[in-house]
Design a protein around this motif. Structure first.
Motif, PDB file in Angstrom:
ATOM      1  N   ARG A 189       0.776  -1.368   0.062  1.00 47.82           N
ATOM      2  CA  ARG A 189      -0.198  -0.083  -0.022  1.00 47.82           C
ATOM      3  C   ARG A 189       0.831   1.217  -0.182  1.00 47.82           C
ATOM      4  O   ARG A 189       0.499   2.203  -0.689  1.00 47.82           O
ATOM      5  CB  ARG A 189      -0.934  -0.113   1.493  1.00 47.82           C
ATOM      6  N   ASP A 190       1.911   1.417   0.840  1.00 52.56           N
ATOM      7  CA  ASP A 190       2.546   2.629   1.146  1.00 52.56           C
ATOM      8  C   ASP A 190       3.197   2.838  -0.212  1.00 52.56           C
ATOM      9  O   ASP A 190       3.767   3.864  -0.477  1.00 52.56           O
ATOM     10  CB  ASP A 190       3.574   2.465   2.045  1.00 52.56           C
ATOM     11  N   ASN A 191       3.656   1.815  -1.100  1.00 51.90           N
ATOM     12  CA  ASN A 191       4.238   1.917  -2.237  1.00 51.90           C
ATOM     13  C   ASN A 191       3.393   1.921  -3.689  1.00 51.90           C
ATOM     14  O   ASN A 191       3.923   2.012  -4.607  1.00 51.90           O
ATOM     15  CB  ASN A 191       5.411   0.887  -2.528  1.00 51.90           C
TER      16      ASN A 191
ATOM     17  N   ASP B 295      -9.147  -2.544   4.304  1.00 48.25           N
ATOM     18  CA  ASP B 295     -10.485  -2.250   5.348  1.00 48.25           C
ATOM     19  C   ASP B 295     -11.634  -3.142   4.951  1.00 48.25           C
ATOM     20  O   ASP B 295     -12.212  -3.652   6.029  1.00 48.25           O
ATOM     21  CB  ASP B 295     -10.723  -0.773   5.488  1.00 48.25           C
ATOM     22  N   ARG B 296     -12.034  -3.065   3.737  1.00 47.95           N
ATOM     23  CA  ARG B 296     -13.302  -4.033   3.243  1.00 47.95           C
ATOM     24  C   ARG B 296     -13.054  -5.398   3.720  1.00 47.95           C
ATOM     25  O   ARG B 296     -13.871  -6.317   4.371  1.00 47.95           O
ATOM     26  CB  ARG B 296     -13.630  -3.598   1.910  1.00 47.95           C
ATOM     27  N   ILE B 297     -11.862  -5.952   3.266  1.00 47.18           N
ATOM     28  CA  ILE B 297     -11.476  -7.155   3.565  1.00 47.18           C
ATOM     29  C   ILE B 297     -11.573  -7.550   5.356  1.00 47.18           C
ATOM     30  O   ILE B 297     -11.889  -8.520   5.612  1.00 47.18           O
ATOM     31  CB  ILE B 297     -10.168  -7.779   2.921  1.00 47.18           C
TER      32      ILE B 297
ATOM     33  N   ALA C 167      -1.020  -2.534  -5.812  1.00 42.89           N
ATOM     34  CA  ALA C 167      -2.204  -2.840  -5.477  1.00 42.89           C
ATOM     35  C   ALA C 167      -2.219  -4.642  -6.063  1.00 42.89           C
ATOM     36  O   ALA C 167      -1.082  -4.999  -6.559  1.00 42.89           O
ATOM     37  CB  ALA C 167      -3.364  -2.433  -6.366  1.00 42.89           C
ATOM     38  N   GLY C 168      -3.201  -5.156  -5.891  1.00 40.19           N
ATOM     39  CA  GLY C 168      -3.285  -6.786  -5.883  1.00 40.19           C
ATOM     40  C   GLY C 168      -2.730  -7.699  -4.899  1.00 40.19           C
ATOM     41  O   GLY C 168      -2.658  -8.837  -5.066  1.00 40.19           O
ATOM     42  N   VAL C 169      -2.128  -6.960  -3.834  1.00 39.63           N
ATOM     43  CA  VAL C 169      -1.589  -7.883  -2.635  1.00 39.63           C
ATOM     44  C   VAL C 169      -2.481  -7.835  -1.567  1.00 39.63           C
ATOM     45  O   VAL C 169      -2.185  -8.421  -0.418  1.00 39.63           O
ATOM     46  CB  VAL C 169      -0.322  -7.303  -2.553  1.00 39.63           C
TER      47      VAL C 169
ATOM     48  N   GLY D  63      -1.557   1.241  -7.941  1.00 39.08           N
ATOM     49  CA  GLY D  63      -2.672   1.425  -7.525  1.00 39.08           C
ATOM     50  C   GLY D  63      -2.346   2.717  -6.488  1.00 39.08           C
ATOM     51  O   GLY D  63      -1.467   2.975  -6.329  1.00 39.08           O
ATOM     52  N   GLU D  64      -3.837   3.373  -6.025  1.00 37.09           N
ATOM     53  CA  GLU D  64      -3.607   4.370  -5.446  1.00 37.09           C
ATOM     54  C   GLU D  64      -3.670   3.794  -3.879  1.00 37.09           C
ATOM     55  O   GLU D  64      -4.487   3.119  -3.440  1.00 37.09           O
ATOM     56  CB  GLU D  64      -4.739   5.361  -5.413  1.00 37.09           C
ATOM     57  N   PRO D  65      -2.620   4.427  -2.921  1.00 40.49           N
ATOM     58  CA  PRO D  65      -2.681   3.903  -1.599  1.00 40.49           C
ATOM     59  C   PRO D  65      -3.768   4.204  -0.892  1.00 40.49           C
ATOM     60  O   PRO D  65      -4.381   2.972  -0.157  1.00 40.49           O
ATOM     61  CB  PRO D  65      -1.555   4.887  -0.787  1.00 40.49           C
ATOM     62  N   ALA D  66      -4.730   5.100  -1.054  1.00 39.82           N
ATOM     63  CA  ALA D  66      -6.014   5.334  -0.383  1.00 39.82           C
ATOM     64  C   ALA D  66      -7.266   4.222  -0.828  1.00 39.82           C
ATOM     65  O   ALA D  66      -7.794   3.586  -0.199  1.00 39.82           O
ATOM     66  CB  ALA D  66      -6.692   6.623  -0.803  1.00 39.82           C
ATOM     67  N   ALA D  67      -7.076   3.729  -2.124  1.00 36.56           N
ATOM     68  CA  ALA D  67      -7.788   3.013  -2.696  1.00 36.56           C
ATOM     69  C   ALA D  67      -7.179   1.559  -2.161  1.00 36.56           C
ATOM     70  O   ALA D  67      -8.505   0.644  -1.887  1.00 36.56           O
ATOM     71  CB  ALA D  67      -7.885   3.104  -4.245  1.00 36.56           C
ATOM     72  N   ILE D  68      -6.330   1.390  -2.064  1.00 37.27           N
ATOM     73  CA  ILE D  68      -5.731  -0.059  -1.709  1.00 37.27           C
ATOM     74  C   ILE D  68      -6.038  -0.242   0.033  1.00 37.27           C
ATOM     75  O   ILE D  68      -6.464  -1.119   0.222  1.00 37.27           O
ATOM     76  CB  ILE D  68      -3.947   0.001  -1.679  1.00 37.27           C
TER      77      ILE D  68
END
Length: 298
Positions: free
Chosen positions: A111-113, A202-204, A116-118, A192-197
Motif C-alpha cells: 500500500r505505502d508503495n 479495510d473492506r477485507i 495493488a493486488g496484494v 494502485g492508489e494507496p487510499a484505494a488499496i
C-alpha cells in the motif's frame, strides 16, 4: 534422536523440548524435540548441512493453519523470526519479502508503495513462507497470482531459487520439496492508489471480522472447498454447527472453523474434524480434505 544428541553449533537459538502450544493459534499440542530460530540464512544453511540427514525438519510460521499433535514433533522445528521479517520495494511494483514476514506487513508495505493486488494477504494469518508453500489465498487472490520467485533452503542446506512455474501450484497446494524452508520471496502487484488499496484492505478486514471467529483460539479454514461447493455449507447442512468434542467445537459463527473453547487437546480438535468429515460424507457423499496441516505424534 534424544535431547542429548549432538547437534551442530548455531549462531541463533536452539531450544530442546520447546513447548509449541504457545506458538500456534489453537494453543494446544506437545513440544518440539528441538526448536531452532536461526540468526540468518547462512546460520540455517550451515545447521541443515551439518545436521544428521535422518533427523526430520519442519518449518513453523505463525502456526495459524496447524494442529500440533499432543505427542509433539520429532526432530527440529525451524522458526524464522525477526531477521527474516523484512519487506522492501526492490523494483517497479515488486516487493522482496523475508520468509518470516507477516501478511499484514507485506500488504501494508505494498500500500505505502502504491502496489495493488496484494491486499488479500492482509486477511491471511501467516507468514510469507507458509503462503508460498500452501498457495495461500482469500478474497479472490492467491499467491500464484503475485509470486515471481522464491529462495528456498533445502534439507541438505543448499540454497535454490525457484520460479513460480517450478512450484506446481494448485488450490492450497505446491510441490515444494519436503523439508524445504522458504527464506524469501518476490511478489509483484499492479499500480494502485494507496487510499484505494487501504479501502480494499479495510473492506477485507471488516468482512473477516464479521464472518470468522477471530477472537477465538482457532486454526483458520479447516477444510478445502471441494470443486463446486463451499466447505462451510456442507458442514452446516450435515448438522455440525456448534458440534462439540471434548474442549473442541465447530464454530457457530463460521462452520469451517474449529475452535478450542479453553482446554481442548489437539486430539479433541482432530477427532472433531474427523467426525465432521464423517457426517459430511454421510449426508452429501463428499469427502472433505483437511486444509489445516496436522503434524507430530498423536
Amino acid at each position: 534422536m534424544s535431547a542429548q544428541a549432538v547437534l551442530p553449533a548455531v549462531s541463533g537459538k536452539l531450544t530442546p523440548n520447546a513447548p509449541l502450544a504457545p506458538l500456534v493459534w489453537f494453543k494446544s499440542g506437545g513440544t518440539a524435540e528441538w526448536l531452532f530460530e536461526p540468526k540468518d540464512v547462512a546460520d540455517l544453511r550451515q545447521f541443515l548441512r551439518e545436521l544428521d540427514p535422518s533427523v526430520p525438519v519442519m518449518a513453523l510460521g505463525l502456526g495459524s493453519n496447524m494442529i500440533v499433535r499432543d505427542g509433539g514433533v520429532p526432530g527440529v522445528v525451524v522458526r524464522l523470526g525477526k531477521p527474516f521479517a523484512k519487506v522492501d520495494k526492490v523494483a517497479d511494483l515488486t516487493l522482496a519479502c523475508g520468509g518470516g514476514a507477516s501478511g499484514i506487513l507485506v500488504s501494508s508495505t505494498a500500500r505505502d508503495n502504491g502496489i495493488a493486488g496484494v491486499e488479500f494477504l492482509r486477511s491471511i494469518p501467516g507468514t510469507v513462507g507458509g503462503f508460498v508453500r500452501m498457495n495461500g489465498g482469500a478474497y479472490g487472490g492467491e499467491v500464484k497470482d503475485i509470486l515471481i520467485d522464491c529462495d528456498v533452503v533445502l534439507r541438505d542446506g543448499s540454497l535454490v531459487t525457484l520460479q513460480n512455474a517450478d512450484l506446481g501450484y494448485t488450490y492450497r497446494h505446491s510441490e515444494l520439496p519436503e523439508g524445504a524452508i522458504v527464506v524469501a520471496a518476490r511478489f509483484k502487484g499492479r499500480p494502485g492508489e494507496p487510499a484505494a488499496i487501504q479501502a480494499e484492505m479495510d473492506r477485507i478486514s471488516a468482512s473477516r471480522e464479521a464472518s470468522q471467529p477471530l477472537r477465538s483460539k482457532t486454526g483458520g479454514s479447516t477444510f478445502k472447498n471441494p470443486e463446486g461447493h463451499k466447505a462451510w455449507e456442507l458442514v452446516d447442512k450435515a448438522g455440525c454447527r456448534g458440534l462439540q468434542m471434548g474442549g473442541a467445537q465447530v464454530s457457530e459463527k463460521h462452520t469451517n472453523f474449529l475452535i478450542n473453547t479453553g482446554e481442548a487437546t489437539s486430539a479433541d480438535i482432530e477427532a472433531l474434524g474427523e467426525e465432521v468429515r464423517r457426517r459430511v460424507k454421510d449426508s452429501a457423499g463428499i469427502a472433505l480434505e483437511w486444509e489445516i496441516q496436522r503434524v507430530g505424534r498423536p
